[in-house]
Write an enzyme that holds these catalytic residues in place. Structure first.
Site, mmCIF file in Angstrom:
data_model
loop_
_atom_site.group_PDB
_atom_site.id
_atom_site.type_symbol
_atom_site.label_atom_id
_atom_site.label_comp_id
_atom_site.label_asym_id
_atom_site.label_seq_id
_atom_site.Cartn_x
_atom_site.Cartn_y
_atom_site.Cartn_z
ATOM 1 N N ASP A 251 0.862 -1.178 0.000
ATOM 2 C CA ASP A 251 0.000 0.000 0.000
ATOM 3 C C ASP A 251 0.909 1.243 0.000
ATOM 4 O O ASP A 251 2.135 1.144 0.099
ATOM 5 C CB ASP A 251 -0.976 -0.012 1.190
HETATM 6 C C1 NOJ Z 1 -4.056 3.924 0.006
HETATM 7 C C2 NOJ Z 1 -5.232 3.007 0.113
HETATM 8 O O1 NOJ Z 1 -5.186 2.308 1.328
HETATM 9 C C3 NOJ Z 1 -5.330 2.019 -1.020
HETATM 10 O O2 NOJ Z 1 -6.553 1.330 -0.918
HETATM 11 C C4 NOJ Z 1 -5.189 2.688 -2.344
HETATM 12 O O3 NOJ Z 1 -5.317 1.753 -3.387
HETATM 13 C C5 NOJ Z 1 -3.851 3.381 -2.379
HETATM 14 N N1 NOJ Z 1 -3.808 4.387 -1.331
HETATM 15 C C6 NOJ Z 1 -3.554 4.029 -3.726
HETATM 16 O O4 NOJ Z 1 -4.329 5.127 -3.906
#
Ligand code: NOJ
Length: 706
Positions: A251
């Site tokens: 993430d």
């Molecule tokens: C953080 C989020 O937790 C995740 O779900 C997302 O895909 C990413 N950012 C990218 O934007």
């Protein structure tokens, strides 16, 4: 691929493991052009649009030594340009086929805009609605969640993600993220092996079986080991036990965050821990790019681990045909985005996600000859909120809000519409309250639109108190005191703790954030042109923080009137509106439940039949639900577990026998080591229209044949 790998320098290999957030107004970050030319940018997120994508892609394909294409990713969560209802709303339809179709449209639009990868579906089970990200998933239940996980993966990827209208999917957030302590986003998670195996893993497993190409490791700590450095979940379970052959992306900066977790003493160690645990691609932070060369030289990380990570990523680039067709087609993009038929589907999805929570005295639907309707509540006119969190490349201008749809209807001869915002979710002045009351007073009926703004759910948007924000309850009380026929429409991204609304308002329609066509869908339901047929995918609690999910354990002292039973002194037991609940404008009766056999062996199946009859005044749709309870097992089991559901549409007076076939998977559970166990013993089976009540029958599981 091996030939390519053999020609790559270590820096180029590390480039493939790097994903950067490339978005900047009107294009991408200039630094990224340089990195692309140097072969140091494997993937980006947020860079989108055929022209922009092509420009950056050209730097990689034509400007770098090896010409390896970039994999462009984006959070296409519930639509790219055509915005569908938020995922929790789509799950309220209990219609995975519909979710597959909306995901397919999202994929077609995204692919046309040069994207080949979405960070969806989010398949985290969420049982605490204080957690803002409950809006992004399919709710509290592993069975429903698995059905939606499969559907969304099929929708995005199809049979072959290299098709021009398909993209790679990503099952996220691996794992346990939805069980954040107290519902506070990014907080730590403590889950037993049994909970992981039986509740939190199944939707991921379903995504994997549907062929999902990628997983995303999560932000959270899981039982003391952050999930983006967790070898047990990433390697032992995902790779070894389940045989996952795709790749894992971290993430956003979650690799570097291993330091903040107190798990890695430095960025270098974070890189080593994450990569060796099984995170192939690093999103945004640069610990791999900055440290892995040294770590390889010093022998701390074997080159073979890097090679294997690169292989997993390149394999998908090859399979996608990116080497042969790296560029997007601007013409195709123009022809694909926002096609009228996509909007038609958005309307269908918005309609099906409506849940009629309460309807006393037949307030809804409003009569056809209603002369005037007052709309109270600023959410009725909030385009941004209608799109929900993660609204892709959607345009607020394309949203038809509830107010806009009612005004459009007025022009076509519908009731005269008056409107007062009554303040907003952050507060209401006395003057605004008075204006709302004056507006409502002059109308024959009132719709009070209550809930949350889109920014009050989603990532980093947890709330400790999940009642109505601001003074919305005061507004509702004042309007109800007028004694007019009044229906509440809820627009929100999570189940709310709204006992007063549930008691005071005669009619409540849960409409979530319904996307571009949210307004027309709600209007169609308010005037009875469609029958609301959704069912809650997550329970509404009586009180903030009260566990209200249906699949809980019994305890030794189930809640009862006796003092020494499991309950709160100041909050009723059970849910305000339980999982699976949702009314219709008609009435259904279930009868005559039969089983093909009262007993079965683990290798056999049982068929269950039930008669569904529309005994009400109009056509409608019921969602018939099957739950199982294992009365005694070597590990205690939930009081109910959903094991089947079917949408059944019937004309008035019509009836149909509906059947379900249940096999061993409905009567067993996972042991801590991942083996599935079906134990002999007694089971109860419930068939009903929510997780409460229903018809009941018993079944005996016999021992396996010797
Ligand atoms: C953080 C989020 O937790 C995740 O779900 C997302 O895909 C990413 N950012 C990218 O934007």
């Amino acid at each position: 691929m091996e030939t390519l790998l053999a020609t790559m320098t270590l820096v180029e290999k590390l480039g493939q493991l790097q994903q950067l957030d490339g978005f900047s107004e009107g294009g991408f970050r200039k630094e990224h052009l340089e990195l692309a030319r140097q072969g140091r940018l494997g993937s980006t997120l947020n860079v989108r649009g055929a022209r922009v994508v092509n420009e950056l892609q050209r730097a990689a394909v034509e400007g770098s030594r090896l010409g390896i294409p970039i994999l462009f990713a984006f959070d296409v969560i519930h639509g790219y340009r055509t915005i569908f209802p938020v995922p929790l709303a789509e799950a309220s339809a209990w219609d995975p086929d519909l979710a597959e179709r909306t995901a397919a449209v999202a994929a077609a639009e995204a692919a046309a805009a040069g994207l080949k990868w979405t960070f969806a579906p989010m398949v985290d089970i969420a049982r605490d609605p204080r957690w803002g990200r409950i809006v992004e998933g399919a709710g509290e239940d592993p069975f429903l969640g698995s059905a939606y996980a499969r559907a969304r993966v099929y929708g995005f990827q199809g049979k072959d993600p290299s098709e021009p209208d398909k993209i790679l999917a990503c099952a996220k957030h691996w794992v346990g993220y939805g069980a954040a302590e107290g519902g506070r986003d990014y907080a730590g998670v403590e889950l037993s092996a049994s909970s992981l195996r039986n509740i939190y893993y199944p939707p991921f497993r379903a995504a994997l079986e549907a062929g999902v190409a990628t997983f995303m490791s999560a932000f959270n700590d899981l039982n003391g080991v952050p999930t983006s450095g967790n070898a047990s979940t990433l390697t032992s379970v995902l790779r070894r036990e389940w045989g996952f052959s795709g790749f894992v992306v971290s993430d956003y900066t979650s690799v570097l965050e291993l330091v903040a977790h107190g798990f890695a003493p430095s960025g270098a160690e974070a890189a080593r821990l994450a990569l060796t645990a099984g995170v192939e691609m690093e999103m945004v932070s640069r610990t791999y790019a900055e440290n892995l060369e040294n770590l390889v030289t010093s022998g701390a990380v074997p080159l073979s681990v890097i090679d294997e990570a690169v292989r997993r990523i390149l394999r998908w680039k090859f399979r996608l045909g990116l080497f042969d067709h790296p560029y997007a087609d601007e013409q195709r993009e123009a022809e694909t985005l926002a096609r009228p038929e996509f909007r038609v589907l958005a309307r269908e999805a918005a309609v099906r996600s409506l849940v009629l929570l309460k309807n006393e005295g037949g307030v809804l639907p409003f009569p056809k000859n209603l002369r005037s309707l007052a709309v109270i509540g600023s959410l009725a006119d909030d385009r941004l909120s209608a799109m929900g969190s993660w609204s892709g490349d959607g345009r607020a201008d394309d949203v038809l809000t509830l107010l806009a749809a009612l005004r459009a209807r007025e022009k076509l001869g519908g009731p005269h519409i008056t409107y007062a915002g009554g303040g907003d979710v952050s507060g209401t002045t006395d003057a605004q309250l008075a204006e709302a009351v004056r507006t409502a007073k002059r109308a024959d009926a009132v719709t009070v639109v209550l809930g949350e703004s889109a920014a009050q759910s989603g990532e980093a948007a947890s709330r400790a108190f999940i009642g109505l924000p601001g003074r919305q309850l005061d507004v509702l009380r004042a309007i109800l005191a007028l004694g007019k026929p009044t229906a509440v429409v809820l627009l929100n991204g999570r189940p709310l703790a709204i006992p007063e609304v549930a008691t005071l308002a005669p009619a409540i329609l849960e409409a979530w954030f319904g996307g571009l066509e949210s307004g027309p869908a709600i209007v169609a339901a308010l005037f009875g042109e469609v029958d609301p047929s959704g069912k809650l995918p997550a329970a509404f609690p009586h009180c903030s923080g009260q566990p209200a999910y249906y699949g809980r354990k019994s305890t030794g002292r189930p809640a009862g009137t006796d003092k020494y039973t499991s309950k709160y002194l100041d909050c009723p037991d059970g849910a305000l509106f339980p999982f699976g609940h949702g009314l219709s404008y008609t009435t259904f009766a279930l009868a005559d439940l039969t089983l093909s056999s009262q007993s079965l062996r683990p290798d056999e199946k049982v068929t269950l039949e039930v008669e569904v009859r529309n005994v009400g005044p109009r056509a409608g749709t019921e969602v018939v639900q099957v739950y199982v309870r294992d009365l005694a097992a070597s590990r205690t089991r939930p009081v109910r577990e959903l094991k089947g559901f079917q949408r059944v549409s019937l004309e008035t007076g019509e009836h149909r026998r509906v059947n379900f076939t249940l096999g061993a998977e409905a009567f067993g559970f996972y042991q801590d080591d991942g083996r599935f166990l079906v134990e002999p013993g007694q089971f109860l089976i419930y068939v009903g229209n929510s997780s409460i009540g229903g018809l009941e029958t018993a079944l005996t599981m016999l021992p396996a044949r010797p």
